[in-house]
Design a protein around this motif. Structure first.
Motif, PDB file in Angstrom:
ATOM      1  N   LEU A 178       0.836  -1.197   0.000  1.00 14.78           N
ATOM      2  CA  LEU A 178       0.000   0.000   0.000  1.00 14.78           C
ATOM      3  C   LEU A 178       0.871   1.247   0.000  1.00 14.78           C
ATOM      4  O   LEU A 178       2.098   1.168   0.058  1.00 14.78           O
ATOM      5  N   ALA A 179       0.214   2.376  -0.061  1.00 14.14           N
ATOM      6  CA  ALA A 179       0.905   3.657   0.083  1.00 14.14           C
ATOM      7  C   ALA A 179       0.300   4.389   1.278  1.00 14.14           C
ATOM      8  O   ALA A 179      -0.873   4.191   1.605  1.00 14.14           O
ATOM      9  N   SER A 180       1.099   5.193   1.932  1.00 19.10           N
ATOM     10  CA  SER A 180       0.625   5.953   3.086  1.00 19.10           C
ATOM     11  C   SER A 180       0.964   7.427   2.899  1.00 19.10           C
ATOM     12  O   SER A 180       1.885   7.778   2.155  1.00 19.10           O
ATOM     13  N   SER A 181       0.209   8.261   3.576  1.00 20.64           N
ATOM     14  CA  SER A 181       0.504   9.698   3.558  1.00 20.64           C
ATOM     15  C   SER A 181       1.192  10.122   4.856  1.00 20.64           C
ATOM     16  O   SER A 181       1.154  11.286   5.230  1.00 20.64           O
ATOM     17  N   SER A 182       1.810   9.151   5.537  1.00 17.40           N
ATOM     18  CA  SER A 182       2.531   9.441   6.776  1.00 17.40           C
ATOM     19  C   SER A 182       3.808   8.614   6.823  1.00 17.40           C
ATOM     20  O   SER A 182       3.767   7.390   6.699  1.00 17.40           O
ATOM     21  N   PRO A 199      -5.473  -3.526  -6.793  1.00 21.17           N
ATOM     22  CA  PRO A 199      -4.067  -3.887  -7.062  1.00 21.17           C
ATOM     23  C   PRO A 199      -3.271  -2.686  -7.564  1.00 21.17           C
ATOM     24  O   PRO A 199      -3.795  -1.822  -8.267  1.00 21.17           O
ATOM     25  N   GLY A 200      -1.986  -2.640  -7.176  1.00 23.57           N
ATOM     26  CA  GLY A 200      -1.102  -1.580  -7.654  1.00 23.57           C
ATOM     27  C   GLY A 200      -1.142  -0.309  -6.842  1.00 23.57           C
ATOM     28  O   GLY A 200      -0.451   0.654  -7.162  1.00 23.57           O
ATOM     29  N   SER A 201      -1.935  -0.281  -5.765  1.00 21.74           N
ATOM     30  CA  SER A 201      -2.043   0.936  -4.969  1.00 21.74           C
ATOM     31  C   SER A 201      -0.697   1.393  -4.424  1.00 21.74           C
ATOM     32  O   SER A 201      -0.388   2.578  -4.401  1.00 21.74           O
ATOM     33  N   GLY A 202       0.123   0.437  -4.017  1.00 18.83           N
ATOM     34  CA  GLY A 202       1.381   0.772  -3.359  1.00 18.83           C
ATOM     35  C   GLY A 202       2.381   1.473  -4.235  1.00 18.83           C
ATOM     36  O   GLY A 202       3.278   2.146  -3.733  1.00 18.83           O
ATOM     37  N   VAL A 203       2.270   1.304  -5.561  1.00 18.33           N
ATOM     38  CA  VAL A 203       3.217   1.982  -6.451  1.00 18.33           C
ATOM     39  C   VAL A 203       2.509   2.997  -7.326  1.00 18.33           C
ATOM     40  O   VAL A 203       2.996   3.392  -8.383  1.00 18.33           O
ATOM     41  N   GLY A 204       1.330   3.428  -6.898  1.00 14.54           N
ATOM     42  CA  GLY A 204       0.627   4.494  -7.594  1.00 14.54           C
ATOM     43  C   GLY A 204       0.046   4.091  -8.934  1.00 14.54           C
ATOM     44  O   GLY A 204      -0.130   4.930  -9.809  1.00 14.54           O
ATOM     45  N   ASN A 205      -0.272   2.809  -9.115  1.00 12.35           N
ATOM     46  CA  ASN A 205      -0.811   2.332 -10.385  1.00 12.35           C
ATOM     47  C   ASN A 205      -2.082   1.537 -10.102  1.00 12.35           C
ATOM     48  O   ASN A 205      -2.153   0.341 -10.330  1.00 12.35           O
ATOM     49  N   THR A 226       4.430   0.338   1.966  1.00 18.38           N
ATOM     50  CA  THR A 226       5.866   0.157   1.752  1.00 18.38           C
ATOM     51  C   THR A 226       6.492   1.314   0.980  1.00 18.38           C
ATOM     52  O   THR A 226       7.708   1.342   0.810  1.00 18.38           O
ATOM     53  N   VAL A 227       5.678   2.226   0.494  1.00 19.02           N
ATOM     54  CA  VAL A 227       6.194   3.368  -0.251  1.00 19.02           C
ATOM     55  C   VAL A 227       5.500   4.645   0.217  1.00 19.02           C
ATOM     56  O   VAL A 227       4.429   4.600   0.818  1.00 19.02           O
ATOM     57  N   ILE A 228       6.122   5.740  -0.097  1.00 20.77           N
ATOM     58  CA  ILE A 228       5.567   7.052   0.241  1.00 20.77           C
ATOM     59  C   ILE A 228       5.961   8.008  -0.874  1.00 20.77           C
ATOM     60  O   ILE A 228       6.980   7.820  -1.536  1.00 20.77           O
ATOM     61  N   ASP A 229       5.150   9.020  -1.109  1.00 19.99           N
ATOM     62  CA  ASP A 229       5.458   9.930  -2.214  1.00 19.99           C
ATOM     63  C   ASP A 229       6.238  11.152  -1.744  1.00 19.99           C
ATOM     64  O   ASP A 229       6.341  11.435  -0.552  1.00 19.99           O
ATOM     65  N   ASN A 308       7.278  14.245  -8.041  1.00 25.89           N
ATOM     66  CA  ASN A 308       6.565  13.623  -6.932  1.00 25.89           C
ATOM     67  C   ASN A 308       6.842  12.119  -6.967  1.00 25.89           C
ATOM     68  O   ASN A 308       5.996  11.299  -7.309  1.00 25.89           O
ATOM     69  N   LEU A 309       8.058  11.769  -6.596  1.00 26.28           N
ATOM     70  CA  LEU A 309       8.537  10.395  -6.723  1.00 26.28           C
ATOM     71  C   LEU A 309       7.940   9.485  -5.663  1.00 26.28           C
ATOM     72  O   LEU A 309       7.602   9.921  -4.566  1.00 26.28           O
ATOM     73  N   MET A 310       7.820   8.196  -5.987  1.00 27.06           N
ATOM     74  CA  MET A 310       7.456   7.190  -4.997  1.00 27.06           C
ATOM     75  C   MET A 310       8.751   6.660  -4.407  1.00 27.06           C
ATOM     76  O   MET A 310       9.645   6.204  -5.127  1.00 27.06           O
ATOM     77  N   VAL A 311       8.880   6.712  -3.082  1.00 25.93           N
ATOM     78  CA  VAL A 311      10.144   6.445  -2.416  1.00 25.93           C
ATOM     79  C   VAL A 311       9.968   5.341  -1.373  1.00 25.93           C
ATOM     80  O   VAL A 311       8.916   5.218  -0.747  1.00 25.93           O
ATOM     81  N   THR A 312      11.021   4.539  -1.193  1.00 26.52           N
ATOM     82  CA  THR A 312      11.027   3.550  -0.124  1.00 26.52           C
ATOM     83  C   THR A 312      12.364   3.616   0.605  1.00 26.52           C
ATOM     84  O   THR A 312      13.263   4.364   0.199  1.00 26.52           O
ATOM     85  N   VAL A 313      12.525   2.844   1.667  1.00 27.39           N
ATOM     86  CA  VAL A 313      13.763   2.887   2.444  1.00 27.39           C
ATOM     87  C   VAL A 313      14.832   2.017   1.794  1.00 27.39           C
ATOM     88  O   VAL A 313      14.520   1.077   1.054  1.00 27.39           O
ATOM     89  N   LYS A 314      16.080   2.296   2.073  1.00 29.86           N
ATOM     90  CA  LYS A 314      17.176   1.587   1.416  1.00 29.86           C
ATOM     91  C   LYS A 314      17.276   0.125   1.837  1.00 29.86           C
ATOM     92  O   LYS A 314      17.800  -0.711   1.102  1.00 29.86           O
TER      93      LYS A 314
END
Length: 340
Positions: A178-182, A199-205, A226-229, A308-314
């Motif tokens: 999923l994606a979160s705004s926090s 499906p695809g919510s987590g990567v904006g698709n 798992t991702v944030i913008d 407005n990139l989709m970002v995750t942790v390293k």
């Protein structure tokens, strides 16, 4: 400053708790409790609700870093308990289940669903063999990873519908990123719902939903952000700065603060006590904006130029394995160990 159209620039989140924002809303009932520093929120949305989300139950489990072995075990136990209660409430325990791992194996933050589907204990083939008497504690479970439409050319919901028509499961458990705004919730929140999933919510698709309406059987959706913008990262940084300034303002005369290194100053629980004038002095006109106005303005700035990139942790590959393990162990325990 021009007036911002908030409806046009909505920062996306798949989590009901993000959209609710900790407040009350029409058509929303909330029950909250805490176990071993793990917060469980049961949110019931009525048909007519202020969040414009589907009617149903949304369970949110908020926790700390699951890379800690002891904490991981606690999260597994809470997740299994909540899943058991949800399936029991829906009268689905010990019925035929199809596990669906949504997402893309080749994209680390989007690989949560496939990892879980690959890891759960499947038993359907045993139930198909007449000579084998399967122990009562085991459920009839199959799993599938439908892939993404970008590689298959087929909507995930169409693939799932075809499988449902063939093997006729009683219900589906669908797992997706999923994606979160926090920032606080990324990799630290599990959401379960009986309303299905896109499906695809987590990567904006976002694709066609997988729900009772589209596949004909109940769908229990489980997701972890798992991702944030980029909008969220920038706006949260500004609000963290406000908290940090508030913390220093409140503790300015304390010698212990002056002697302590910056890295040891934990201001996350600090309330924002800056006046509007102080915020505007620090951040200019931007400092006078409300939270949603701030995010909307940043969206308006970053999106047209593609930043407005989709970002995750390293460490996402390592964390994904841990998160998948929590879901795998919890699902296996509920489907194959717990009784009615």
């Amino acid at each position: 400053m021009h007036e911002i159209d908030l409806k046009k620039y909505q920062v996306r989140s798949d989590l009901v708790v993000d959209i609710l924002g900790g407040g009350k809303a029409k058509g929303v009932q909330i029950e909250e409790r805490e176990e071993n520093d793990i917060k469980i929120s049961n949110i019931y949305l009525e048909k007519e609700n202020a969040l414009s989300k589907k009617e149903g139950r949304y369970i949110t489990i908020s926790f700390q870093d699951v890379t800690d072995k002891d904490n991981q075990k606690l999260v597994e136990e809470v997740f299994a308990t909540e899943l058991h209660h949800l399936l029991k409430e829906k009268q689905l325990l010990k019925k035929k289940c199809l596990i669906v791992g949504l997402g893309n194996r080749e994209s680390t933050p989007d690989s949560l669903g496939p990892k879980v589907a690959d890891g759960v204990l499947v038993t359907r083939y045993l139930f198909e063999i007449e000579e084998i008497q399967v122990e009562k504690r085991f459920s009839n479970v199959a799993s599938i990873v439908p892939g993404v439409s970008g590689t298959t050319g087929i909507e995930s919901s169409d693939i799932i519908l075809g499988i449902v028509e063939k093997i006729k499961p009683d219900y589906i458990i669908a797992i997706d990123a999923l994606a979160s705004s926090s920032i606080d919730r990324m990799n630290k929140t599990i959401q379960m719902t009986d309303t299905g999933i896109h499906p695809g919510s987590g990567v904006g698709n976002k694709r066609r939903e997988v729900s009772f309406d589209t596949v004909g059987v109940p769908v229990i959706a489980i997701g972890i952000p798992t991702v944030i913008d980029g909008v969220t990262i920038v706006s949260d940084t500004i609000f963290y700065m406000m908290r940090q300034f508030s913390y220093r303002k409140e503790n300015f005369d304390k010698k212990s603060l002056k002697m302590a290194p910056i890295t040891s100053q934990n201001y996350l629980e600090q309330e924002d006590n800056l006046t509007k004038e102080e915020k505007e002095k620090l951040f200019g006109m931007v400092g006078g904006l409300e939270e949603e106005e701030m995010k909307s303005l940043i969206f308006e700035v970053l999106t047209p130029i593609g930043y407005n990139l989709m970002v995750t942790v390293k460490e996402m590959d390592f964390i994904t394995e841990k998160l998948a393990g929590v879901l795998i162990h919890g699902i296996d325990y509920v489907l194959h160990e717990e009784g009615e």
